[in-house]
Design an enzyme around this catalytic site. Structure first.
Site, short mmCIF file in Angstrom:
data_model
loop_
_atom_site.label_atom_id
_atom_site.label_comp_id
_atom_site.label_asym_id
_atom_site.label_seq_id
_atom_site.Cartn_x
_atom_site.Cartn_y
_atom_site.Cartn_z
N ASP A 193 0.84 -1.21 0.00
CA ASP A 193 0.00 0.00 0.00
C ASP A 193 0.88 1.26 0.00
O ASP A 193 2.09 1.17 0.13
CB ASP A 193 -0.96 -0.01 1.20
N HIS A 242 1.55 -8.89 -3.62
CA HIS A 242 0.52 -7.88 -3.35
C HIS A 242 1.24 -6.55 -3.16
O HIS A 242 1.63 -6.17 -2.06
CB HIS A 242 -0.27 -8.25 -2.09
N ASP A 296 1.14 -17.66 -4.62
CA ASP A 296 1.72 -16.52 -5.34
C ASP A 296 0.60 -15.85 -6.13
O ASP A 296 0.53 -15.95 -7.34
CB ASP A 296 2.85 -17.00 -6.26
N GLU A 316 2.02 -10.21 0.40
CA GLU A 316 2.37 -8.79 0.38
C GLU A 316 3.86 -8.69 0.71
O GLU A 316 4.50 -9.68 1.12
CB GLU A 316 1.53 -8.01 1.41
O1 9MR Z 1 -3.78 -3.62 0.07
C1 9MR Z 1 -4.05 -3.70 1.47
C2 9MR Z 1 -2.84 -4.25 2.18
O2 9MR Z 1 -1.77 -3.35 2.09
C3 9MR Z 1 -3.17 -4.57 3.63
O3 9MR Z 1 -2.13 -5.28 4.24
C4 9MR Z 1 -4.43 -5.41 3.72
C5 9MR Z 1 -4.84 -5.68 5.15
O4 9MR Z 1 -5.11 -4.50 5.83
O5 9MR Z 1 -5.49 -4.77 3.05
C6 9MR Z 1 -5.24 -4.57 1.68
O6 9MR Z 1 -6.34 -3.92 1.13
C7 9MR Z 1 -7.48 -4.72 0.89
C8 9MR Z 1 -8.59 -4.33 1.84
O7 9MR Z 1 -8.22 -4.62 3.18
C9 9MR Z 1 -9.86 -5.05 1.49
N1 9MR Z 1 -10.22 -4.79 0.10
C10 9MR Z 1 -9.19 -5.23 -0.84
C11 9MR Z 1 -7.90 -4.53 -0.57
C12 9MR Z 1 -6.79 -5.05 -1.49
O8 9MR Z 1 -6.89 -4.54 -2.75
O1 9MR Z 2 2.21 -6.82 9.44
C1 9MR Z 2 0.91 -6.56 9.92
C2 9MR Z 2 0.39 -7.80 10.59
O2 9MR Z 2 1.15 -8.08 11.76
C3 9MR Z 2 -1.08 -7.63 10.94
O3 9MR Z 2 -1.57 -8.86 11.42
C4 9MR Z 2 -1.83 -7.20 9.71
C5 9MR Z 2 -3.32 -6.97 9.95
O4 9MR Z 2 -3.53 -5.91 10.82
O5 9MR Z 2 -1.30 -5.99 9.20
C6 9MR Z 2 0.02 -6.12 8.79
O6 9MR Z 2 0.48 -4.89 8.37
C7 9MR Z 2 -0.03 -4.36 7.15
C8 9MR Z 2 -0.48 -2.94 7.42
O7 9MR Z 2 -1.58 -2.95 8.30
C9 9MR Z 2 -0.80 -2.16 6.16
N1 9MR Z 2 0.28 -2.22 5.23
C10 9MR Z 2 0.64 -3.59 4.89
C11 9MR Z 2 1.08 -4.35 6.12
C12 9MR Z 2 1.58 -5.75 5.76
O8 9MR Z 2 0.55 -6.59 5.37
#
Ligand code: 9MR
Ligand code: 9MR
Length: 690
Positions: free
Chosen positions: A184, A506, A549, A558
């Site tokens: 993100d 991701h 993947d 991610e």
């Molecule tokens: O892209 C987002 C990612 O960086 C986060 O780790 C993840 C969990 O918070 O959420 C992803 O975004 C998703 C969102 O939570 C739900 N709708 C789809 C998004 C991915 O495109």
């Molecule tokens: O790394 C984080 C993990 O420990 C948590 O369980 C998860 C859900 O809250 O979020 C991860 O962090 C994400 C962050 O919220 C948004 N950017 C992407 C991070 C990696 O997935």
């Protein structure tokens, strides 16, 4: 015929029967796809075989160097696999080899060589350059992955949750630079804290090696090692996250909602800084204290910087002392303020470890023990570093500076707590079917499990440095072996490295830049049986196999700055320890700065491949006479897109190929500065696919 000292038989010039018996590359053989150090342990894990012979051969399969026996198979409960071990540690001659298991097949050729992880050390650190916000990535440094600027973050609004008298809601502040957190485009202080610390620590533990390590970034050659240059890109952003009026630190700089999968410059959502939090403020204090003591060595290049960092750390600490329990709870915040914020939370309801870490860093930097009376860095349980679990980070710093702090800290306790805990880690190896610490227990598989492996590796290297006991060094390397292929999935988890690495991480940039290969040097999160993304392509929900993947699988595929950092540490540490003679002078790094000036760039067209039109972006450092033309494969000009003087800055133009046949085209940009400066030229390849 001769024997290796551990009893391996070397047969010369055997003509083998294998080529007919096992004529295929086997996915049942799991090993570090980057290869092995000549002097170190060499292990492959083999599925579906037990107590049978294996052979190490030259790639032509005409010479056999080692004949060994697979161990008796064991079942790994985390994967349900039956696996045995091929140990060919006796093979110490550098070269390229294949491992053959009759009946199963063979491996792709792998290397035994010194400095086998040097490129990984460089590449995983370079991964941070590709994550930079608020700057174009220039072709001279980013090559194929050059891109235009995104998220300048010079107009960031104070969210109502963060409003104060001096900075009411809607106040505009500027928070440029920093790295995107992960897939993100948001920037989170808590996660930046541990990530930056880990890079800075790699420098503190291995300074001579880091001094020589260059990653070809715009700052290369400025008198500061590139690992610090890269960290400084984030630290300068972190400094903007502190409210100068009270020392408190905003929890994050964010969009209200996760952006679509599009390139950074398309994200034009309003950016906010949200509520200050105790965790963010203490993590900030810790990193600023650490930065202050490190940058003091570079005061001739960045005068005054170290002092600014120390002041910032102290005022953050004071804010946290006055506000010791301000937790970031996003859903609660969203009931009170708008707009509602839905991006990553990094919420942590226990900040005793954050206090301990900040106290440790501030004490080591200032030598004032008053910090230690507020929080004791040696109390509490030792555990794997993680964004919400930072106590051990302070202990590591104590261990590093044990000589200078010995008068005021019980450094025997520091050492025994760290080493005692890593003893427990190494005690898990003998009964672990993959012979690695990582995965020895199934709870180790969680969101970002690959960072569990890398952080264990970092702690094992620290234990090695404290004891010189090679058990820890071997175990650290074992975890790197895990990340690079000796695991249940067959993947080497770092993009762009190994024979089989993730292609669909991701990661918004990799998913929308029009380039088939993902941005390189990035560590995927790894197996996570939580599978919180709900994606249906996971092959299994067994802990060690819960990886797919798939771009949608954000719970396992991610990438993130806090996962890459311990990988950088582990690769740098192993290289520094195992290549004590330093870096070869021929490290393949080109610095093209002298050819292409800062600020001049032609970016790859987007989309690419395209049909029928695509956008070309370019930056000019000076007002120039510009010629942008497109040529076909034979060098025939097919279009003139620009032919006039243009101002300095960012420009773009659409290339419409509606009347051209499918095929490869080249865009060529020529700029002659109006001030009489040198002419610059750059080309980019484009694919028209109708
Ligand atoms: O892209 C987002 C990612 O960086 C986060 O780790 C993840 C969990 O918070 O959420 C992803 O975004 C998703 C969102 O939570 C739900 N709708 C789809 C998004 C991915 O495109
Ligand atoms: O790394 C984080 C993990 O420990 C948590 O369980 C998860 C859900 O809250 O979020 C991860 O962090 C994400 C962050 O919220 C948004 N950017 C992407 C991070 C990696 O997935």
């Amino acid at each position: 015929m001769r024997w290796f000292n551990n009893g391996f038989l070397i047969l010369s010039a055997q003509s083998l029967f294998f080529s007919t018996v096992c004529a295929q590359v086997s996915s049942d053989i799991r090993y570090n796809q980057m290869g092995f150090y000549p002097s170190m342990q060499k292990i492959a894990v083999v599925r579906n075989a037990s107590n049978t012979p294996f052979y190490i051969v030259t790639p032509s399969q005409s010479d056999t160097l080692v004949k060994g026996m697979l161990t008796a198979a064991q079942t790994w409960s985390s994967s349900g696999e039956s696996v045995s071990i091929a140990d060919f540690s006796g093979l110490k001659i550098p070269g390229t080899y294949q491992l053959i298991v009759p009946g199963l097949g063979f491996t792709i050729p792998f290397a035994v060589k010194p400095r086998v992880h040097l490129n990984l050390a460089i590449g995983s650190l370079k991964g941070y350059y590709y994550q930079r916000a608020s700057t174009p990535l220039l072709p001279a440094y980013a090559g194929t992955w050059a891109r235009a600027i995104g998220h300048p973050d010079t107009t960031v609004l104070v969210h109502p949750s963060a409003a104060t008298t001096q900075r009411p809601a809607g106040t505009i502040i500027s928070c440029p630079r920093g790295w995107y957190d992960a897939g993100d485009y948001n920037k989170y202080v808590v996660n930046s804290g541990i990530s930056t610390y880990t890079l800075l620590s790699a420098y503190e533990w291995f300074p001579e090696f880091c001094d020589q390590l260059t990653t070809n970034i715009p700052e290369s050659g400025n008198g500061i090692p590139d690992i610090l240059n890269e960290a400084l890109w984030n630290i300068r952003w972190l400094m903007t996250m502190q409210d100068p009026n009270d020392g408190g630190v905003y929890h994050k700089c964010t969009d209200a909602n996760f952006d679509a999968f599009e390139m950074p410059w398309y994200d034009i959502q309003t950016r906010y800084v949200v509520q200050k939090s105790t965790a963010a403020t203490l993590d900030f204090a810790a990193v600023m204290a650490q930065t202050a003591r490190i940058t003091a060595r570079f005061s001739s290049v960045i005068p005054g910087f170290s002092d600014s960092c120390k002041q910032a750390a102290l005022s953050a600490w004071n804010w946290a002392r006055q506000n010791p329990a301000v937790y970031y709870n996003q859903s609660q915040m969203n009931t009170q303020f708008s707009p509602v914020i839905n991006t990553g939370e990094y919420g942590d309801g226990n900040v005793t470890d954050e206090f301990a870490w900040a106290a440790a860093e501030l004490f080591v930097t200032t030598a004032q023990d008053s910090f230690l009376t507020v929080a004791n860095p040696l109390s509490g349980s030792v555990d794997i570093p993680a964004w919400a679990n930072v106590r051990i980070l302070g202990m590591n710093t104590f261990a590093k500076y044990s000589k200078t702090i010995a008068a005021k800290v019980d450094t025997n306790t520091v050492r025994s707590r760290l080493v005692g805990w890593t003893n427990w880690l190494t005690s898990l190896i003998p009964s672990s079917p993959y012979q690695t610490v990582m995965g020895a227990q199934s709870w180790m598989f969680s969101w970002g499990s690959n960072a569990v492996a890398a952080n264990q590796g970092m702690q094992l290297l620290i234990a090695f440095r404290l004891t010189q006991d090679s058990t820890y060094l071997r175990a650290a390397l074992g975890n790197l072996d895990y990340l690079l292929g000796r695991n249940g999935t067959t993947y080497c988890f770092v993009t762009g490295f190994g024979n089989r690495s993730p292609q669909h991480i991701h990661h918004r940039i990799s998913g929308s830049d029009g380039i088939a290969a993902p941005v390189p040097g990035l560590l995927a999160g790894g197996p996570n049986p939580g599978e919180e993304d709900g994606v249906t392509t996971y092959p299994s929900s067994l802990p060690a196999l819960a990886y797919t993947d798939d771009q949608n699988a954000y719970a396992c595929n991610e990438i993130a700055i806090n996962w890459n950092a311990p990988l950088v540490y582990l690769a740098i540490g192993l290289e520094a320890i195992l290549s004590p003679d330093g870096l070869p002078t021929s490290v393949p790094q080109k610095n093209l700065e002298s050819i292409v000036p800062n600020g001049f760039a032609l970016y790859p067209s987007c989309p690419n491949p395209f049909n029928p039109s695509t956008t070309l972006r370019y930056d000019l450092p000076n007002e120039s006479k510009v010629m942008l033309k497109v040529y076909d494969m034979l060098g025939k000009e097919v279009s003139t897109l620009v032919n006039h003087s243009e101002a300095a800055g960012n420009h773009h133009v659409v290339f419409n190929a509606g009347n051209l046949p499918s095929g490869v085209y080249f865009a060529r940009l020529t700029a002659v500065p109006n001030n009489g400066g040198k002419m610059y030229i750059q080309s980019q390849k484009m694919l028209l696919a109708k």
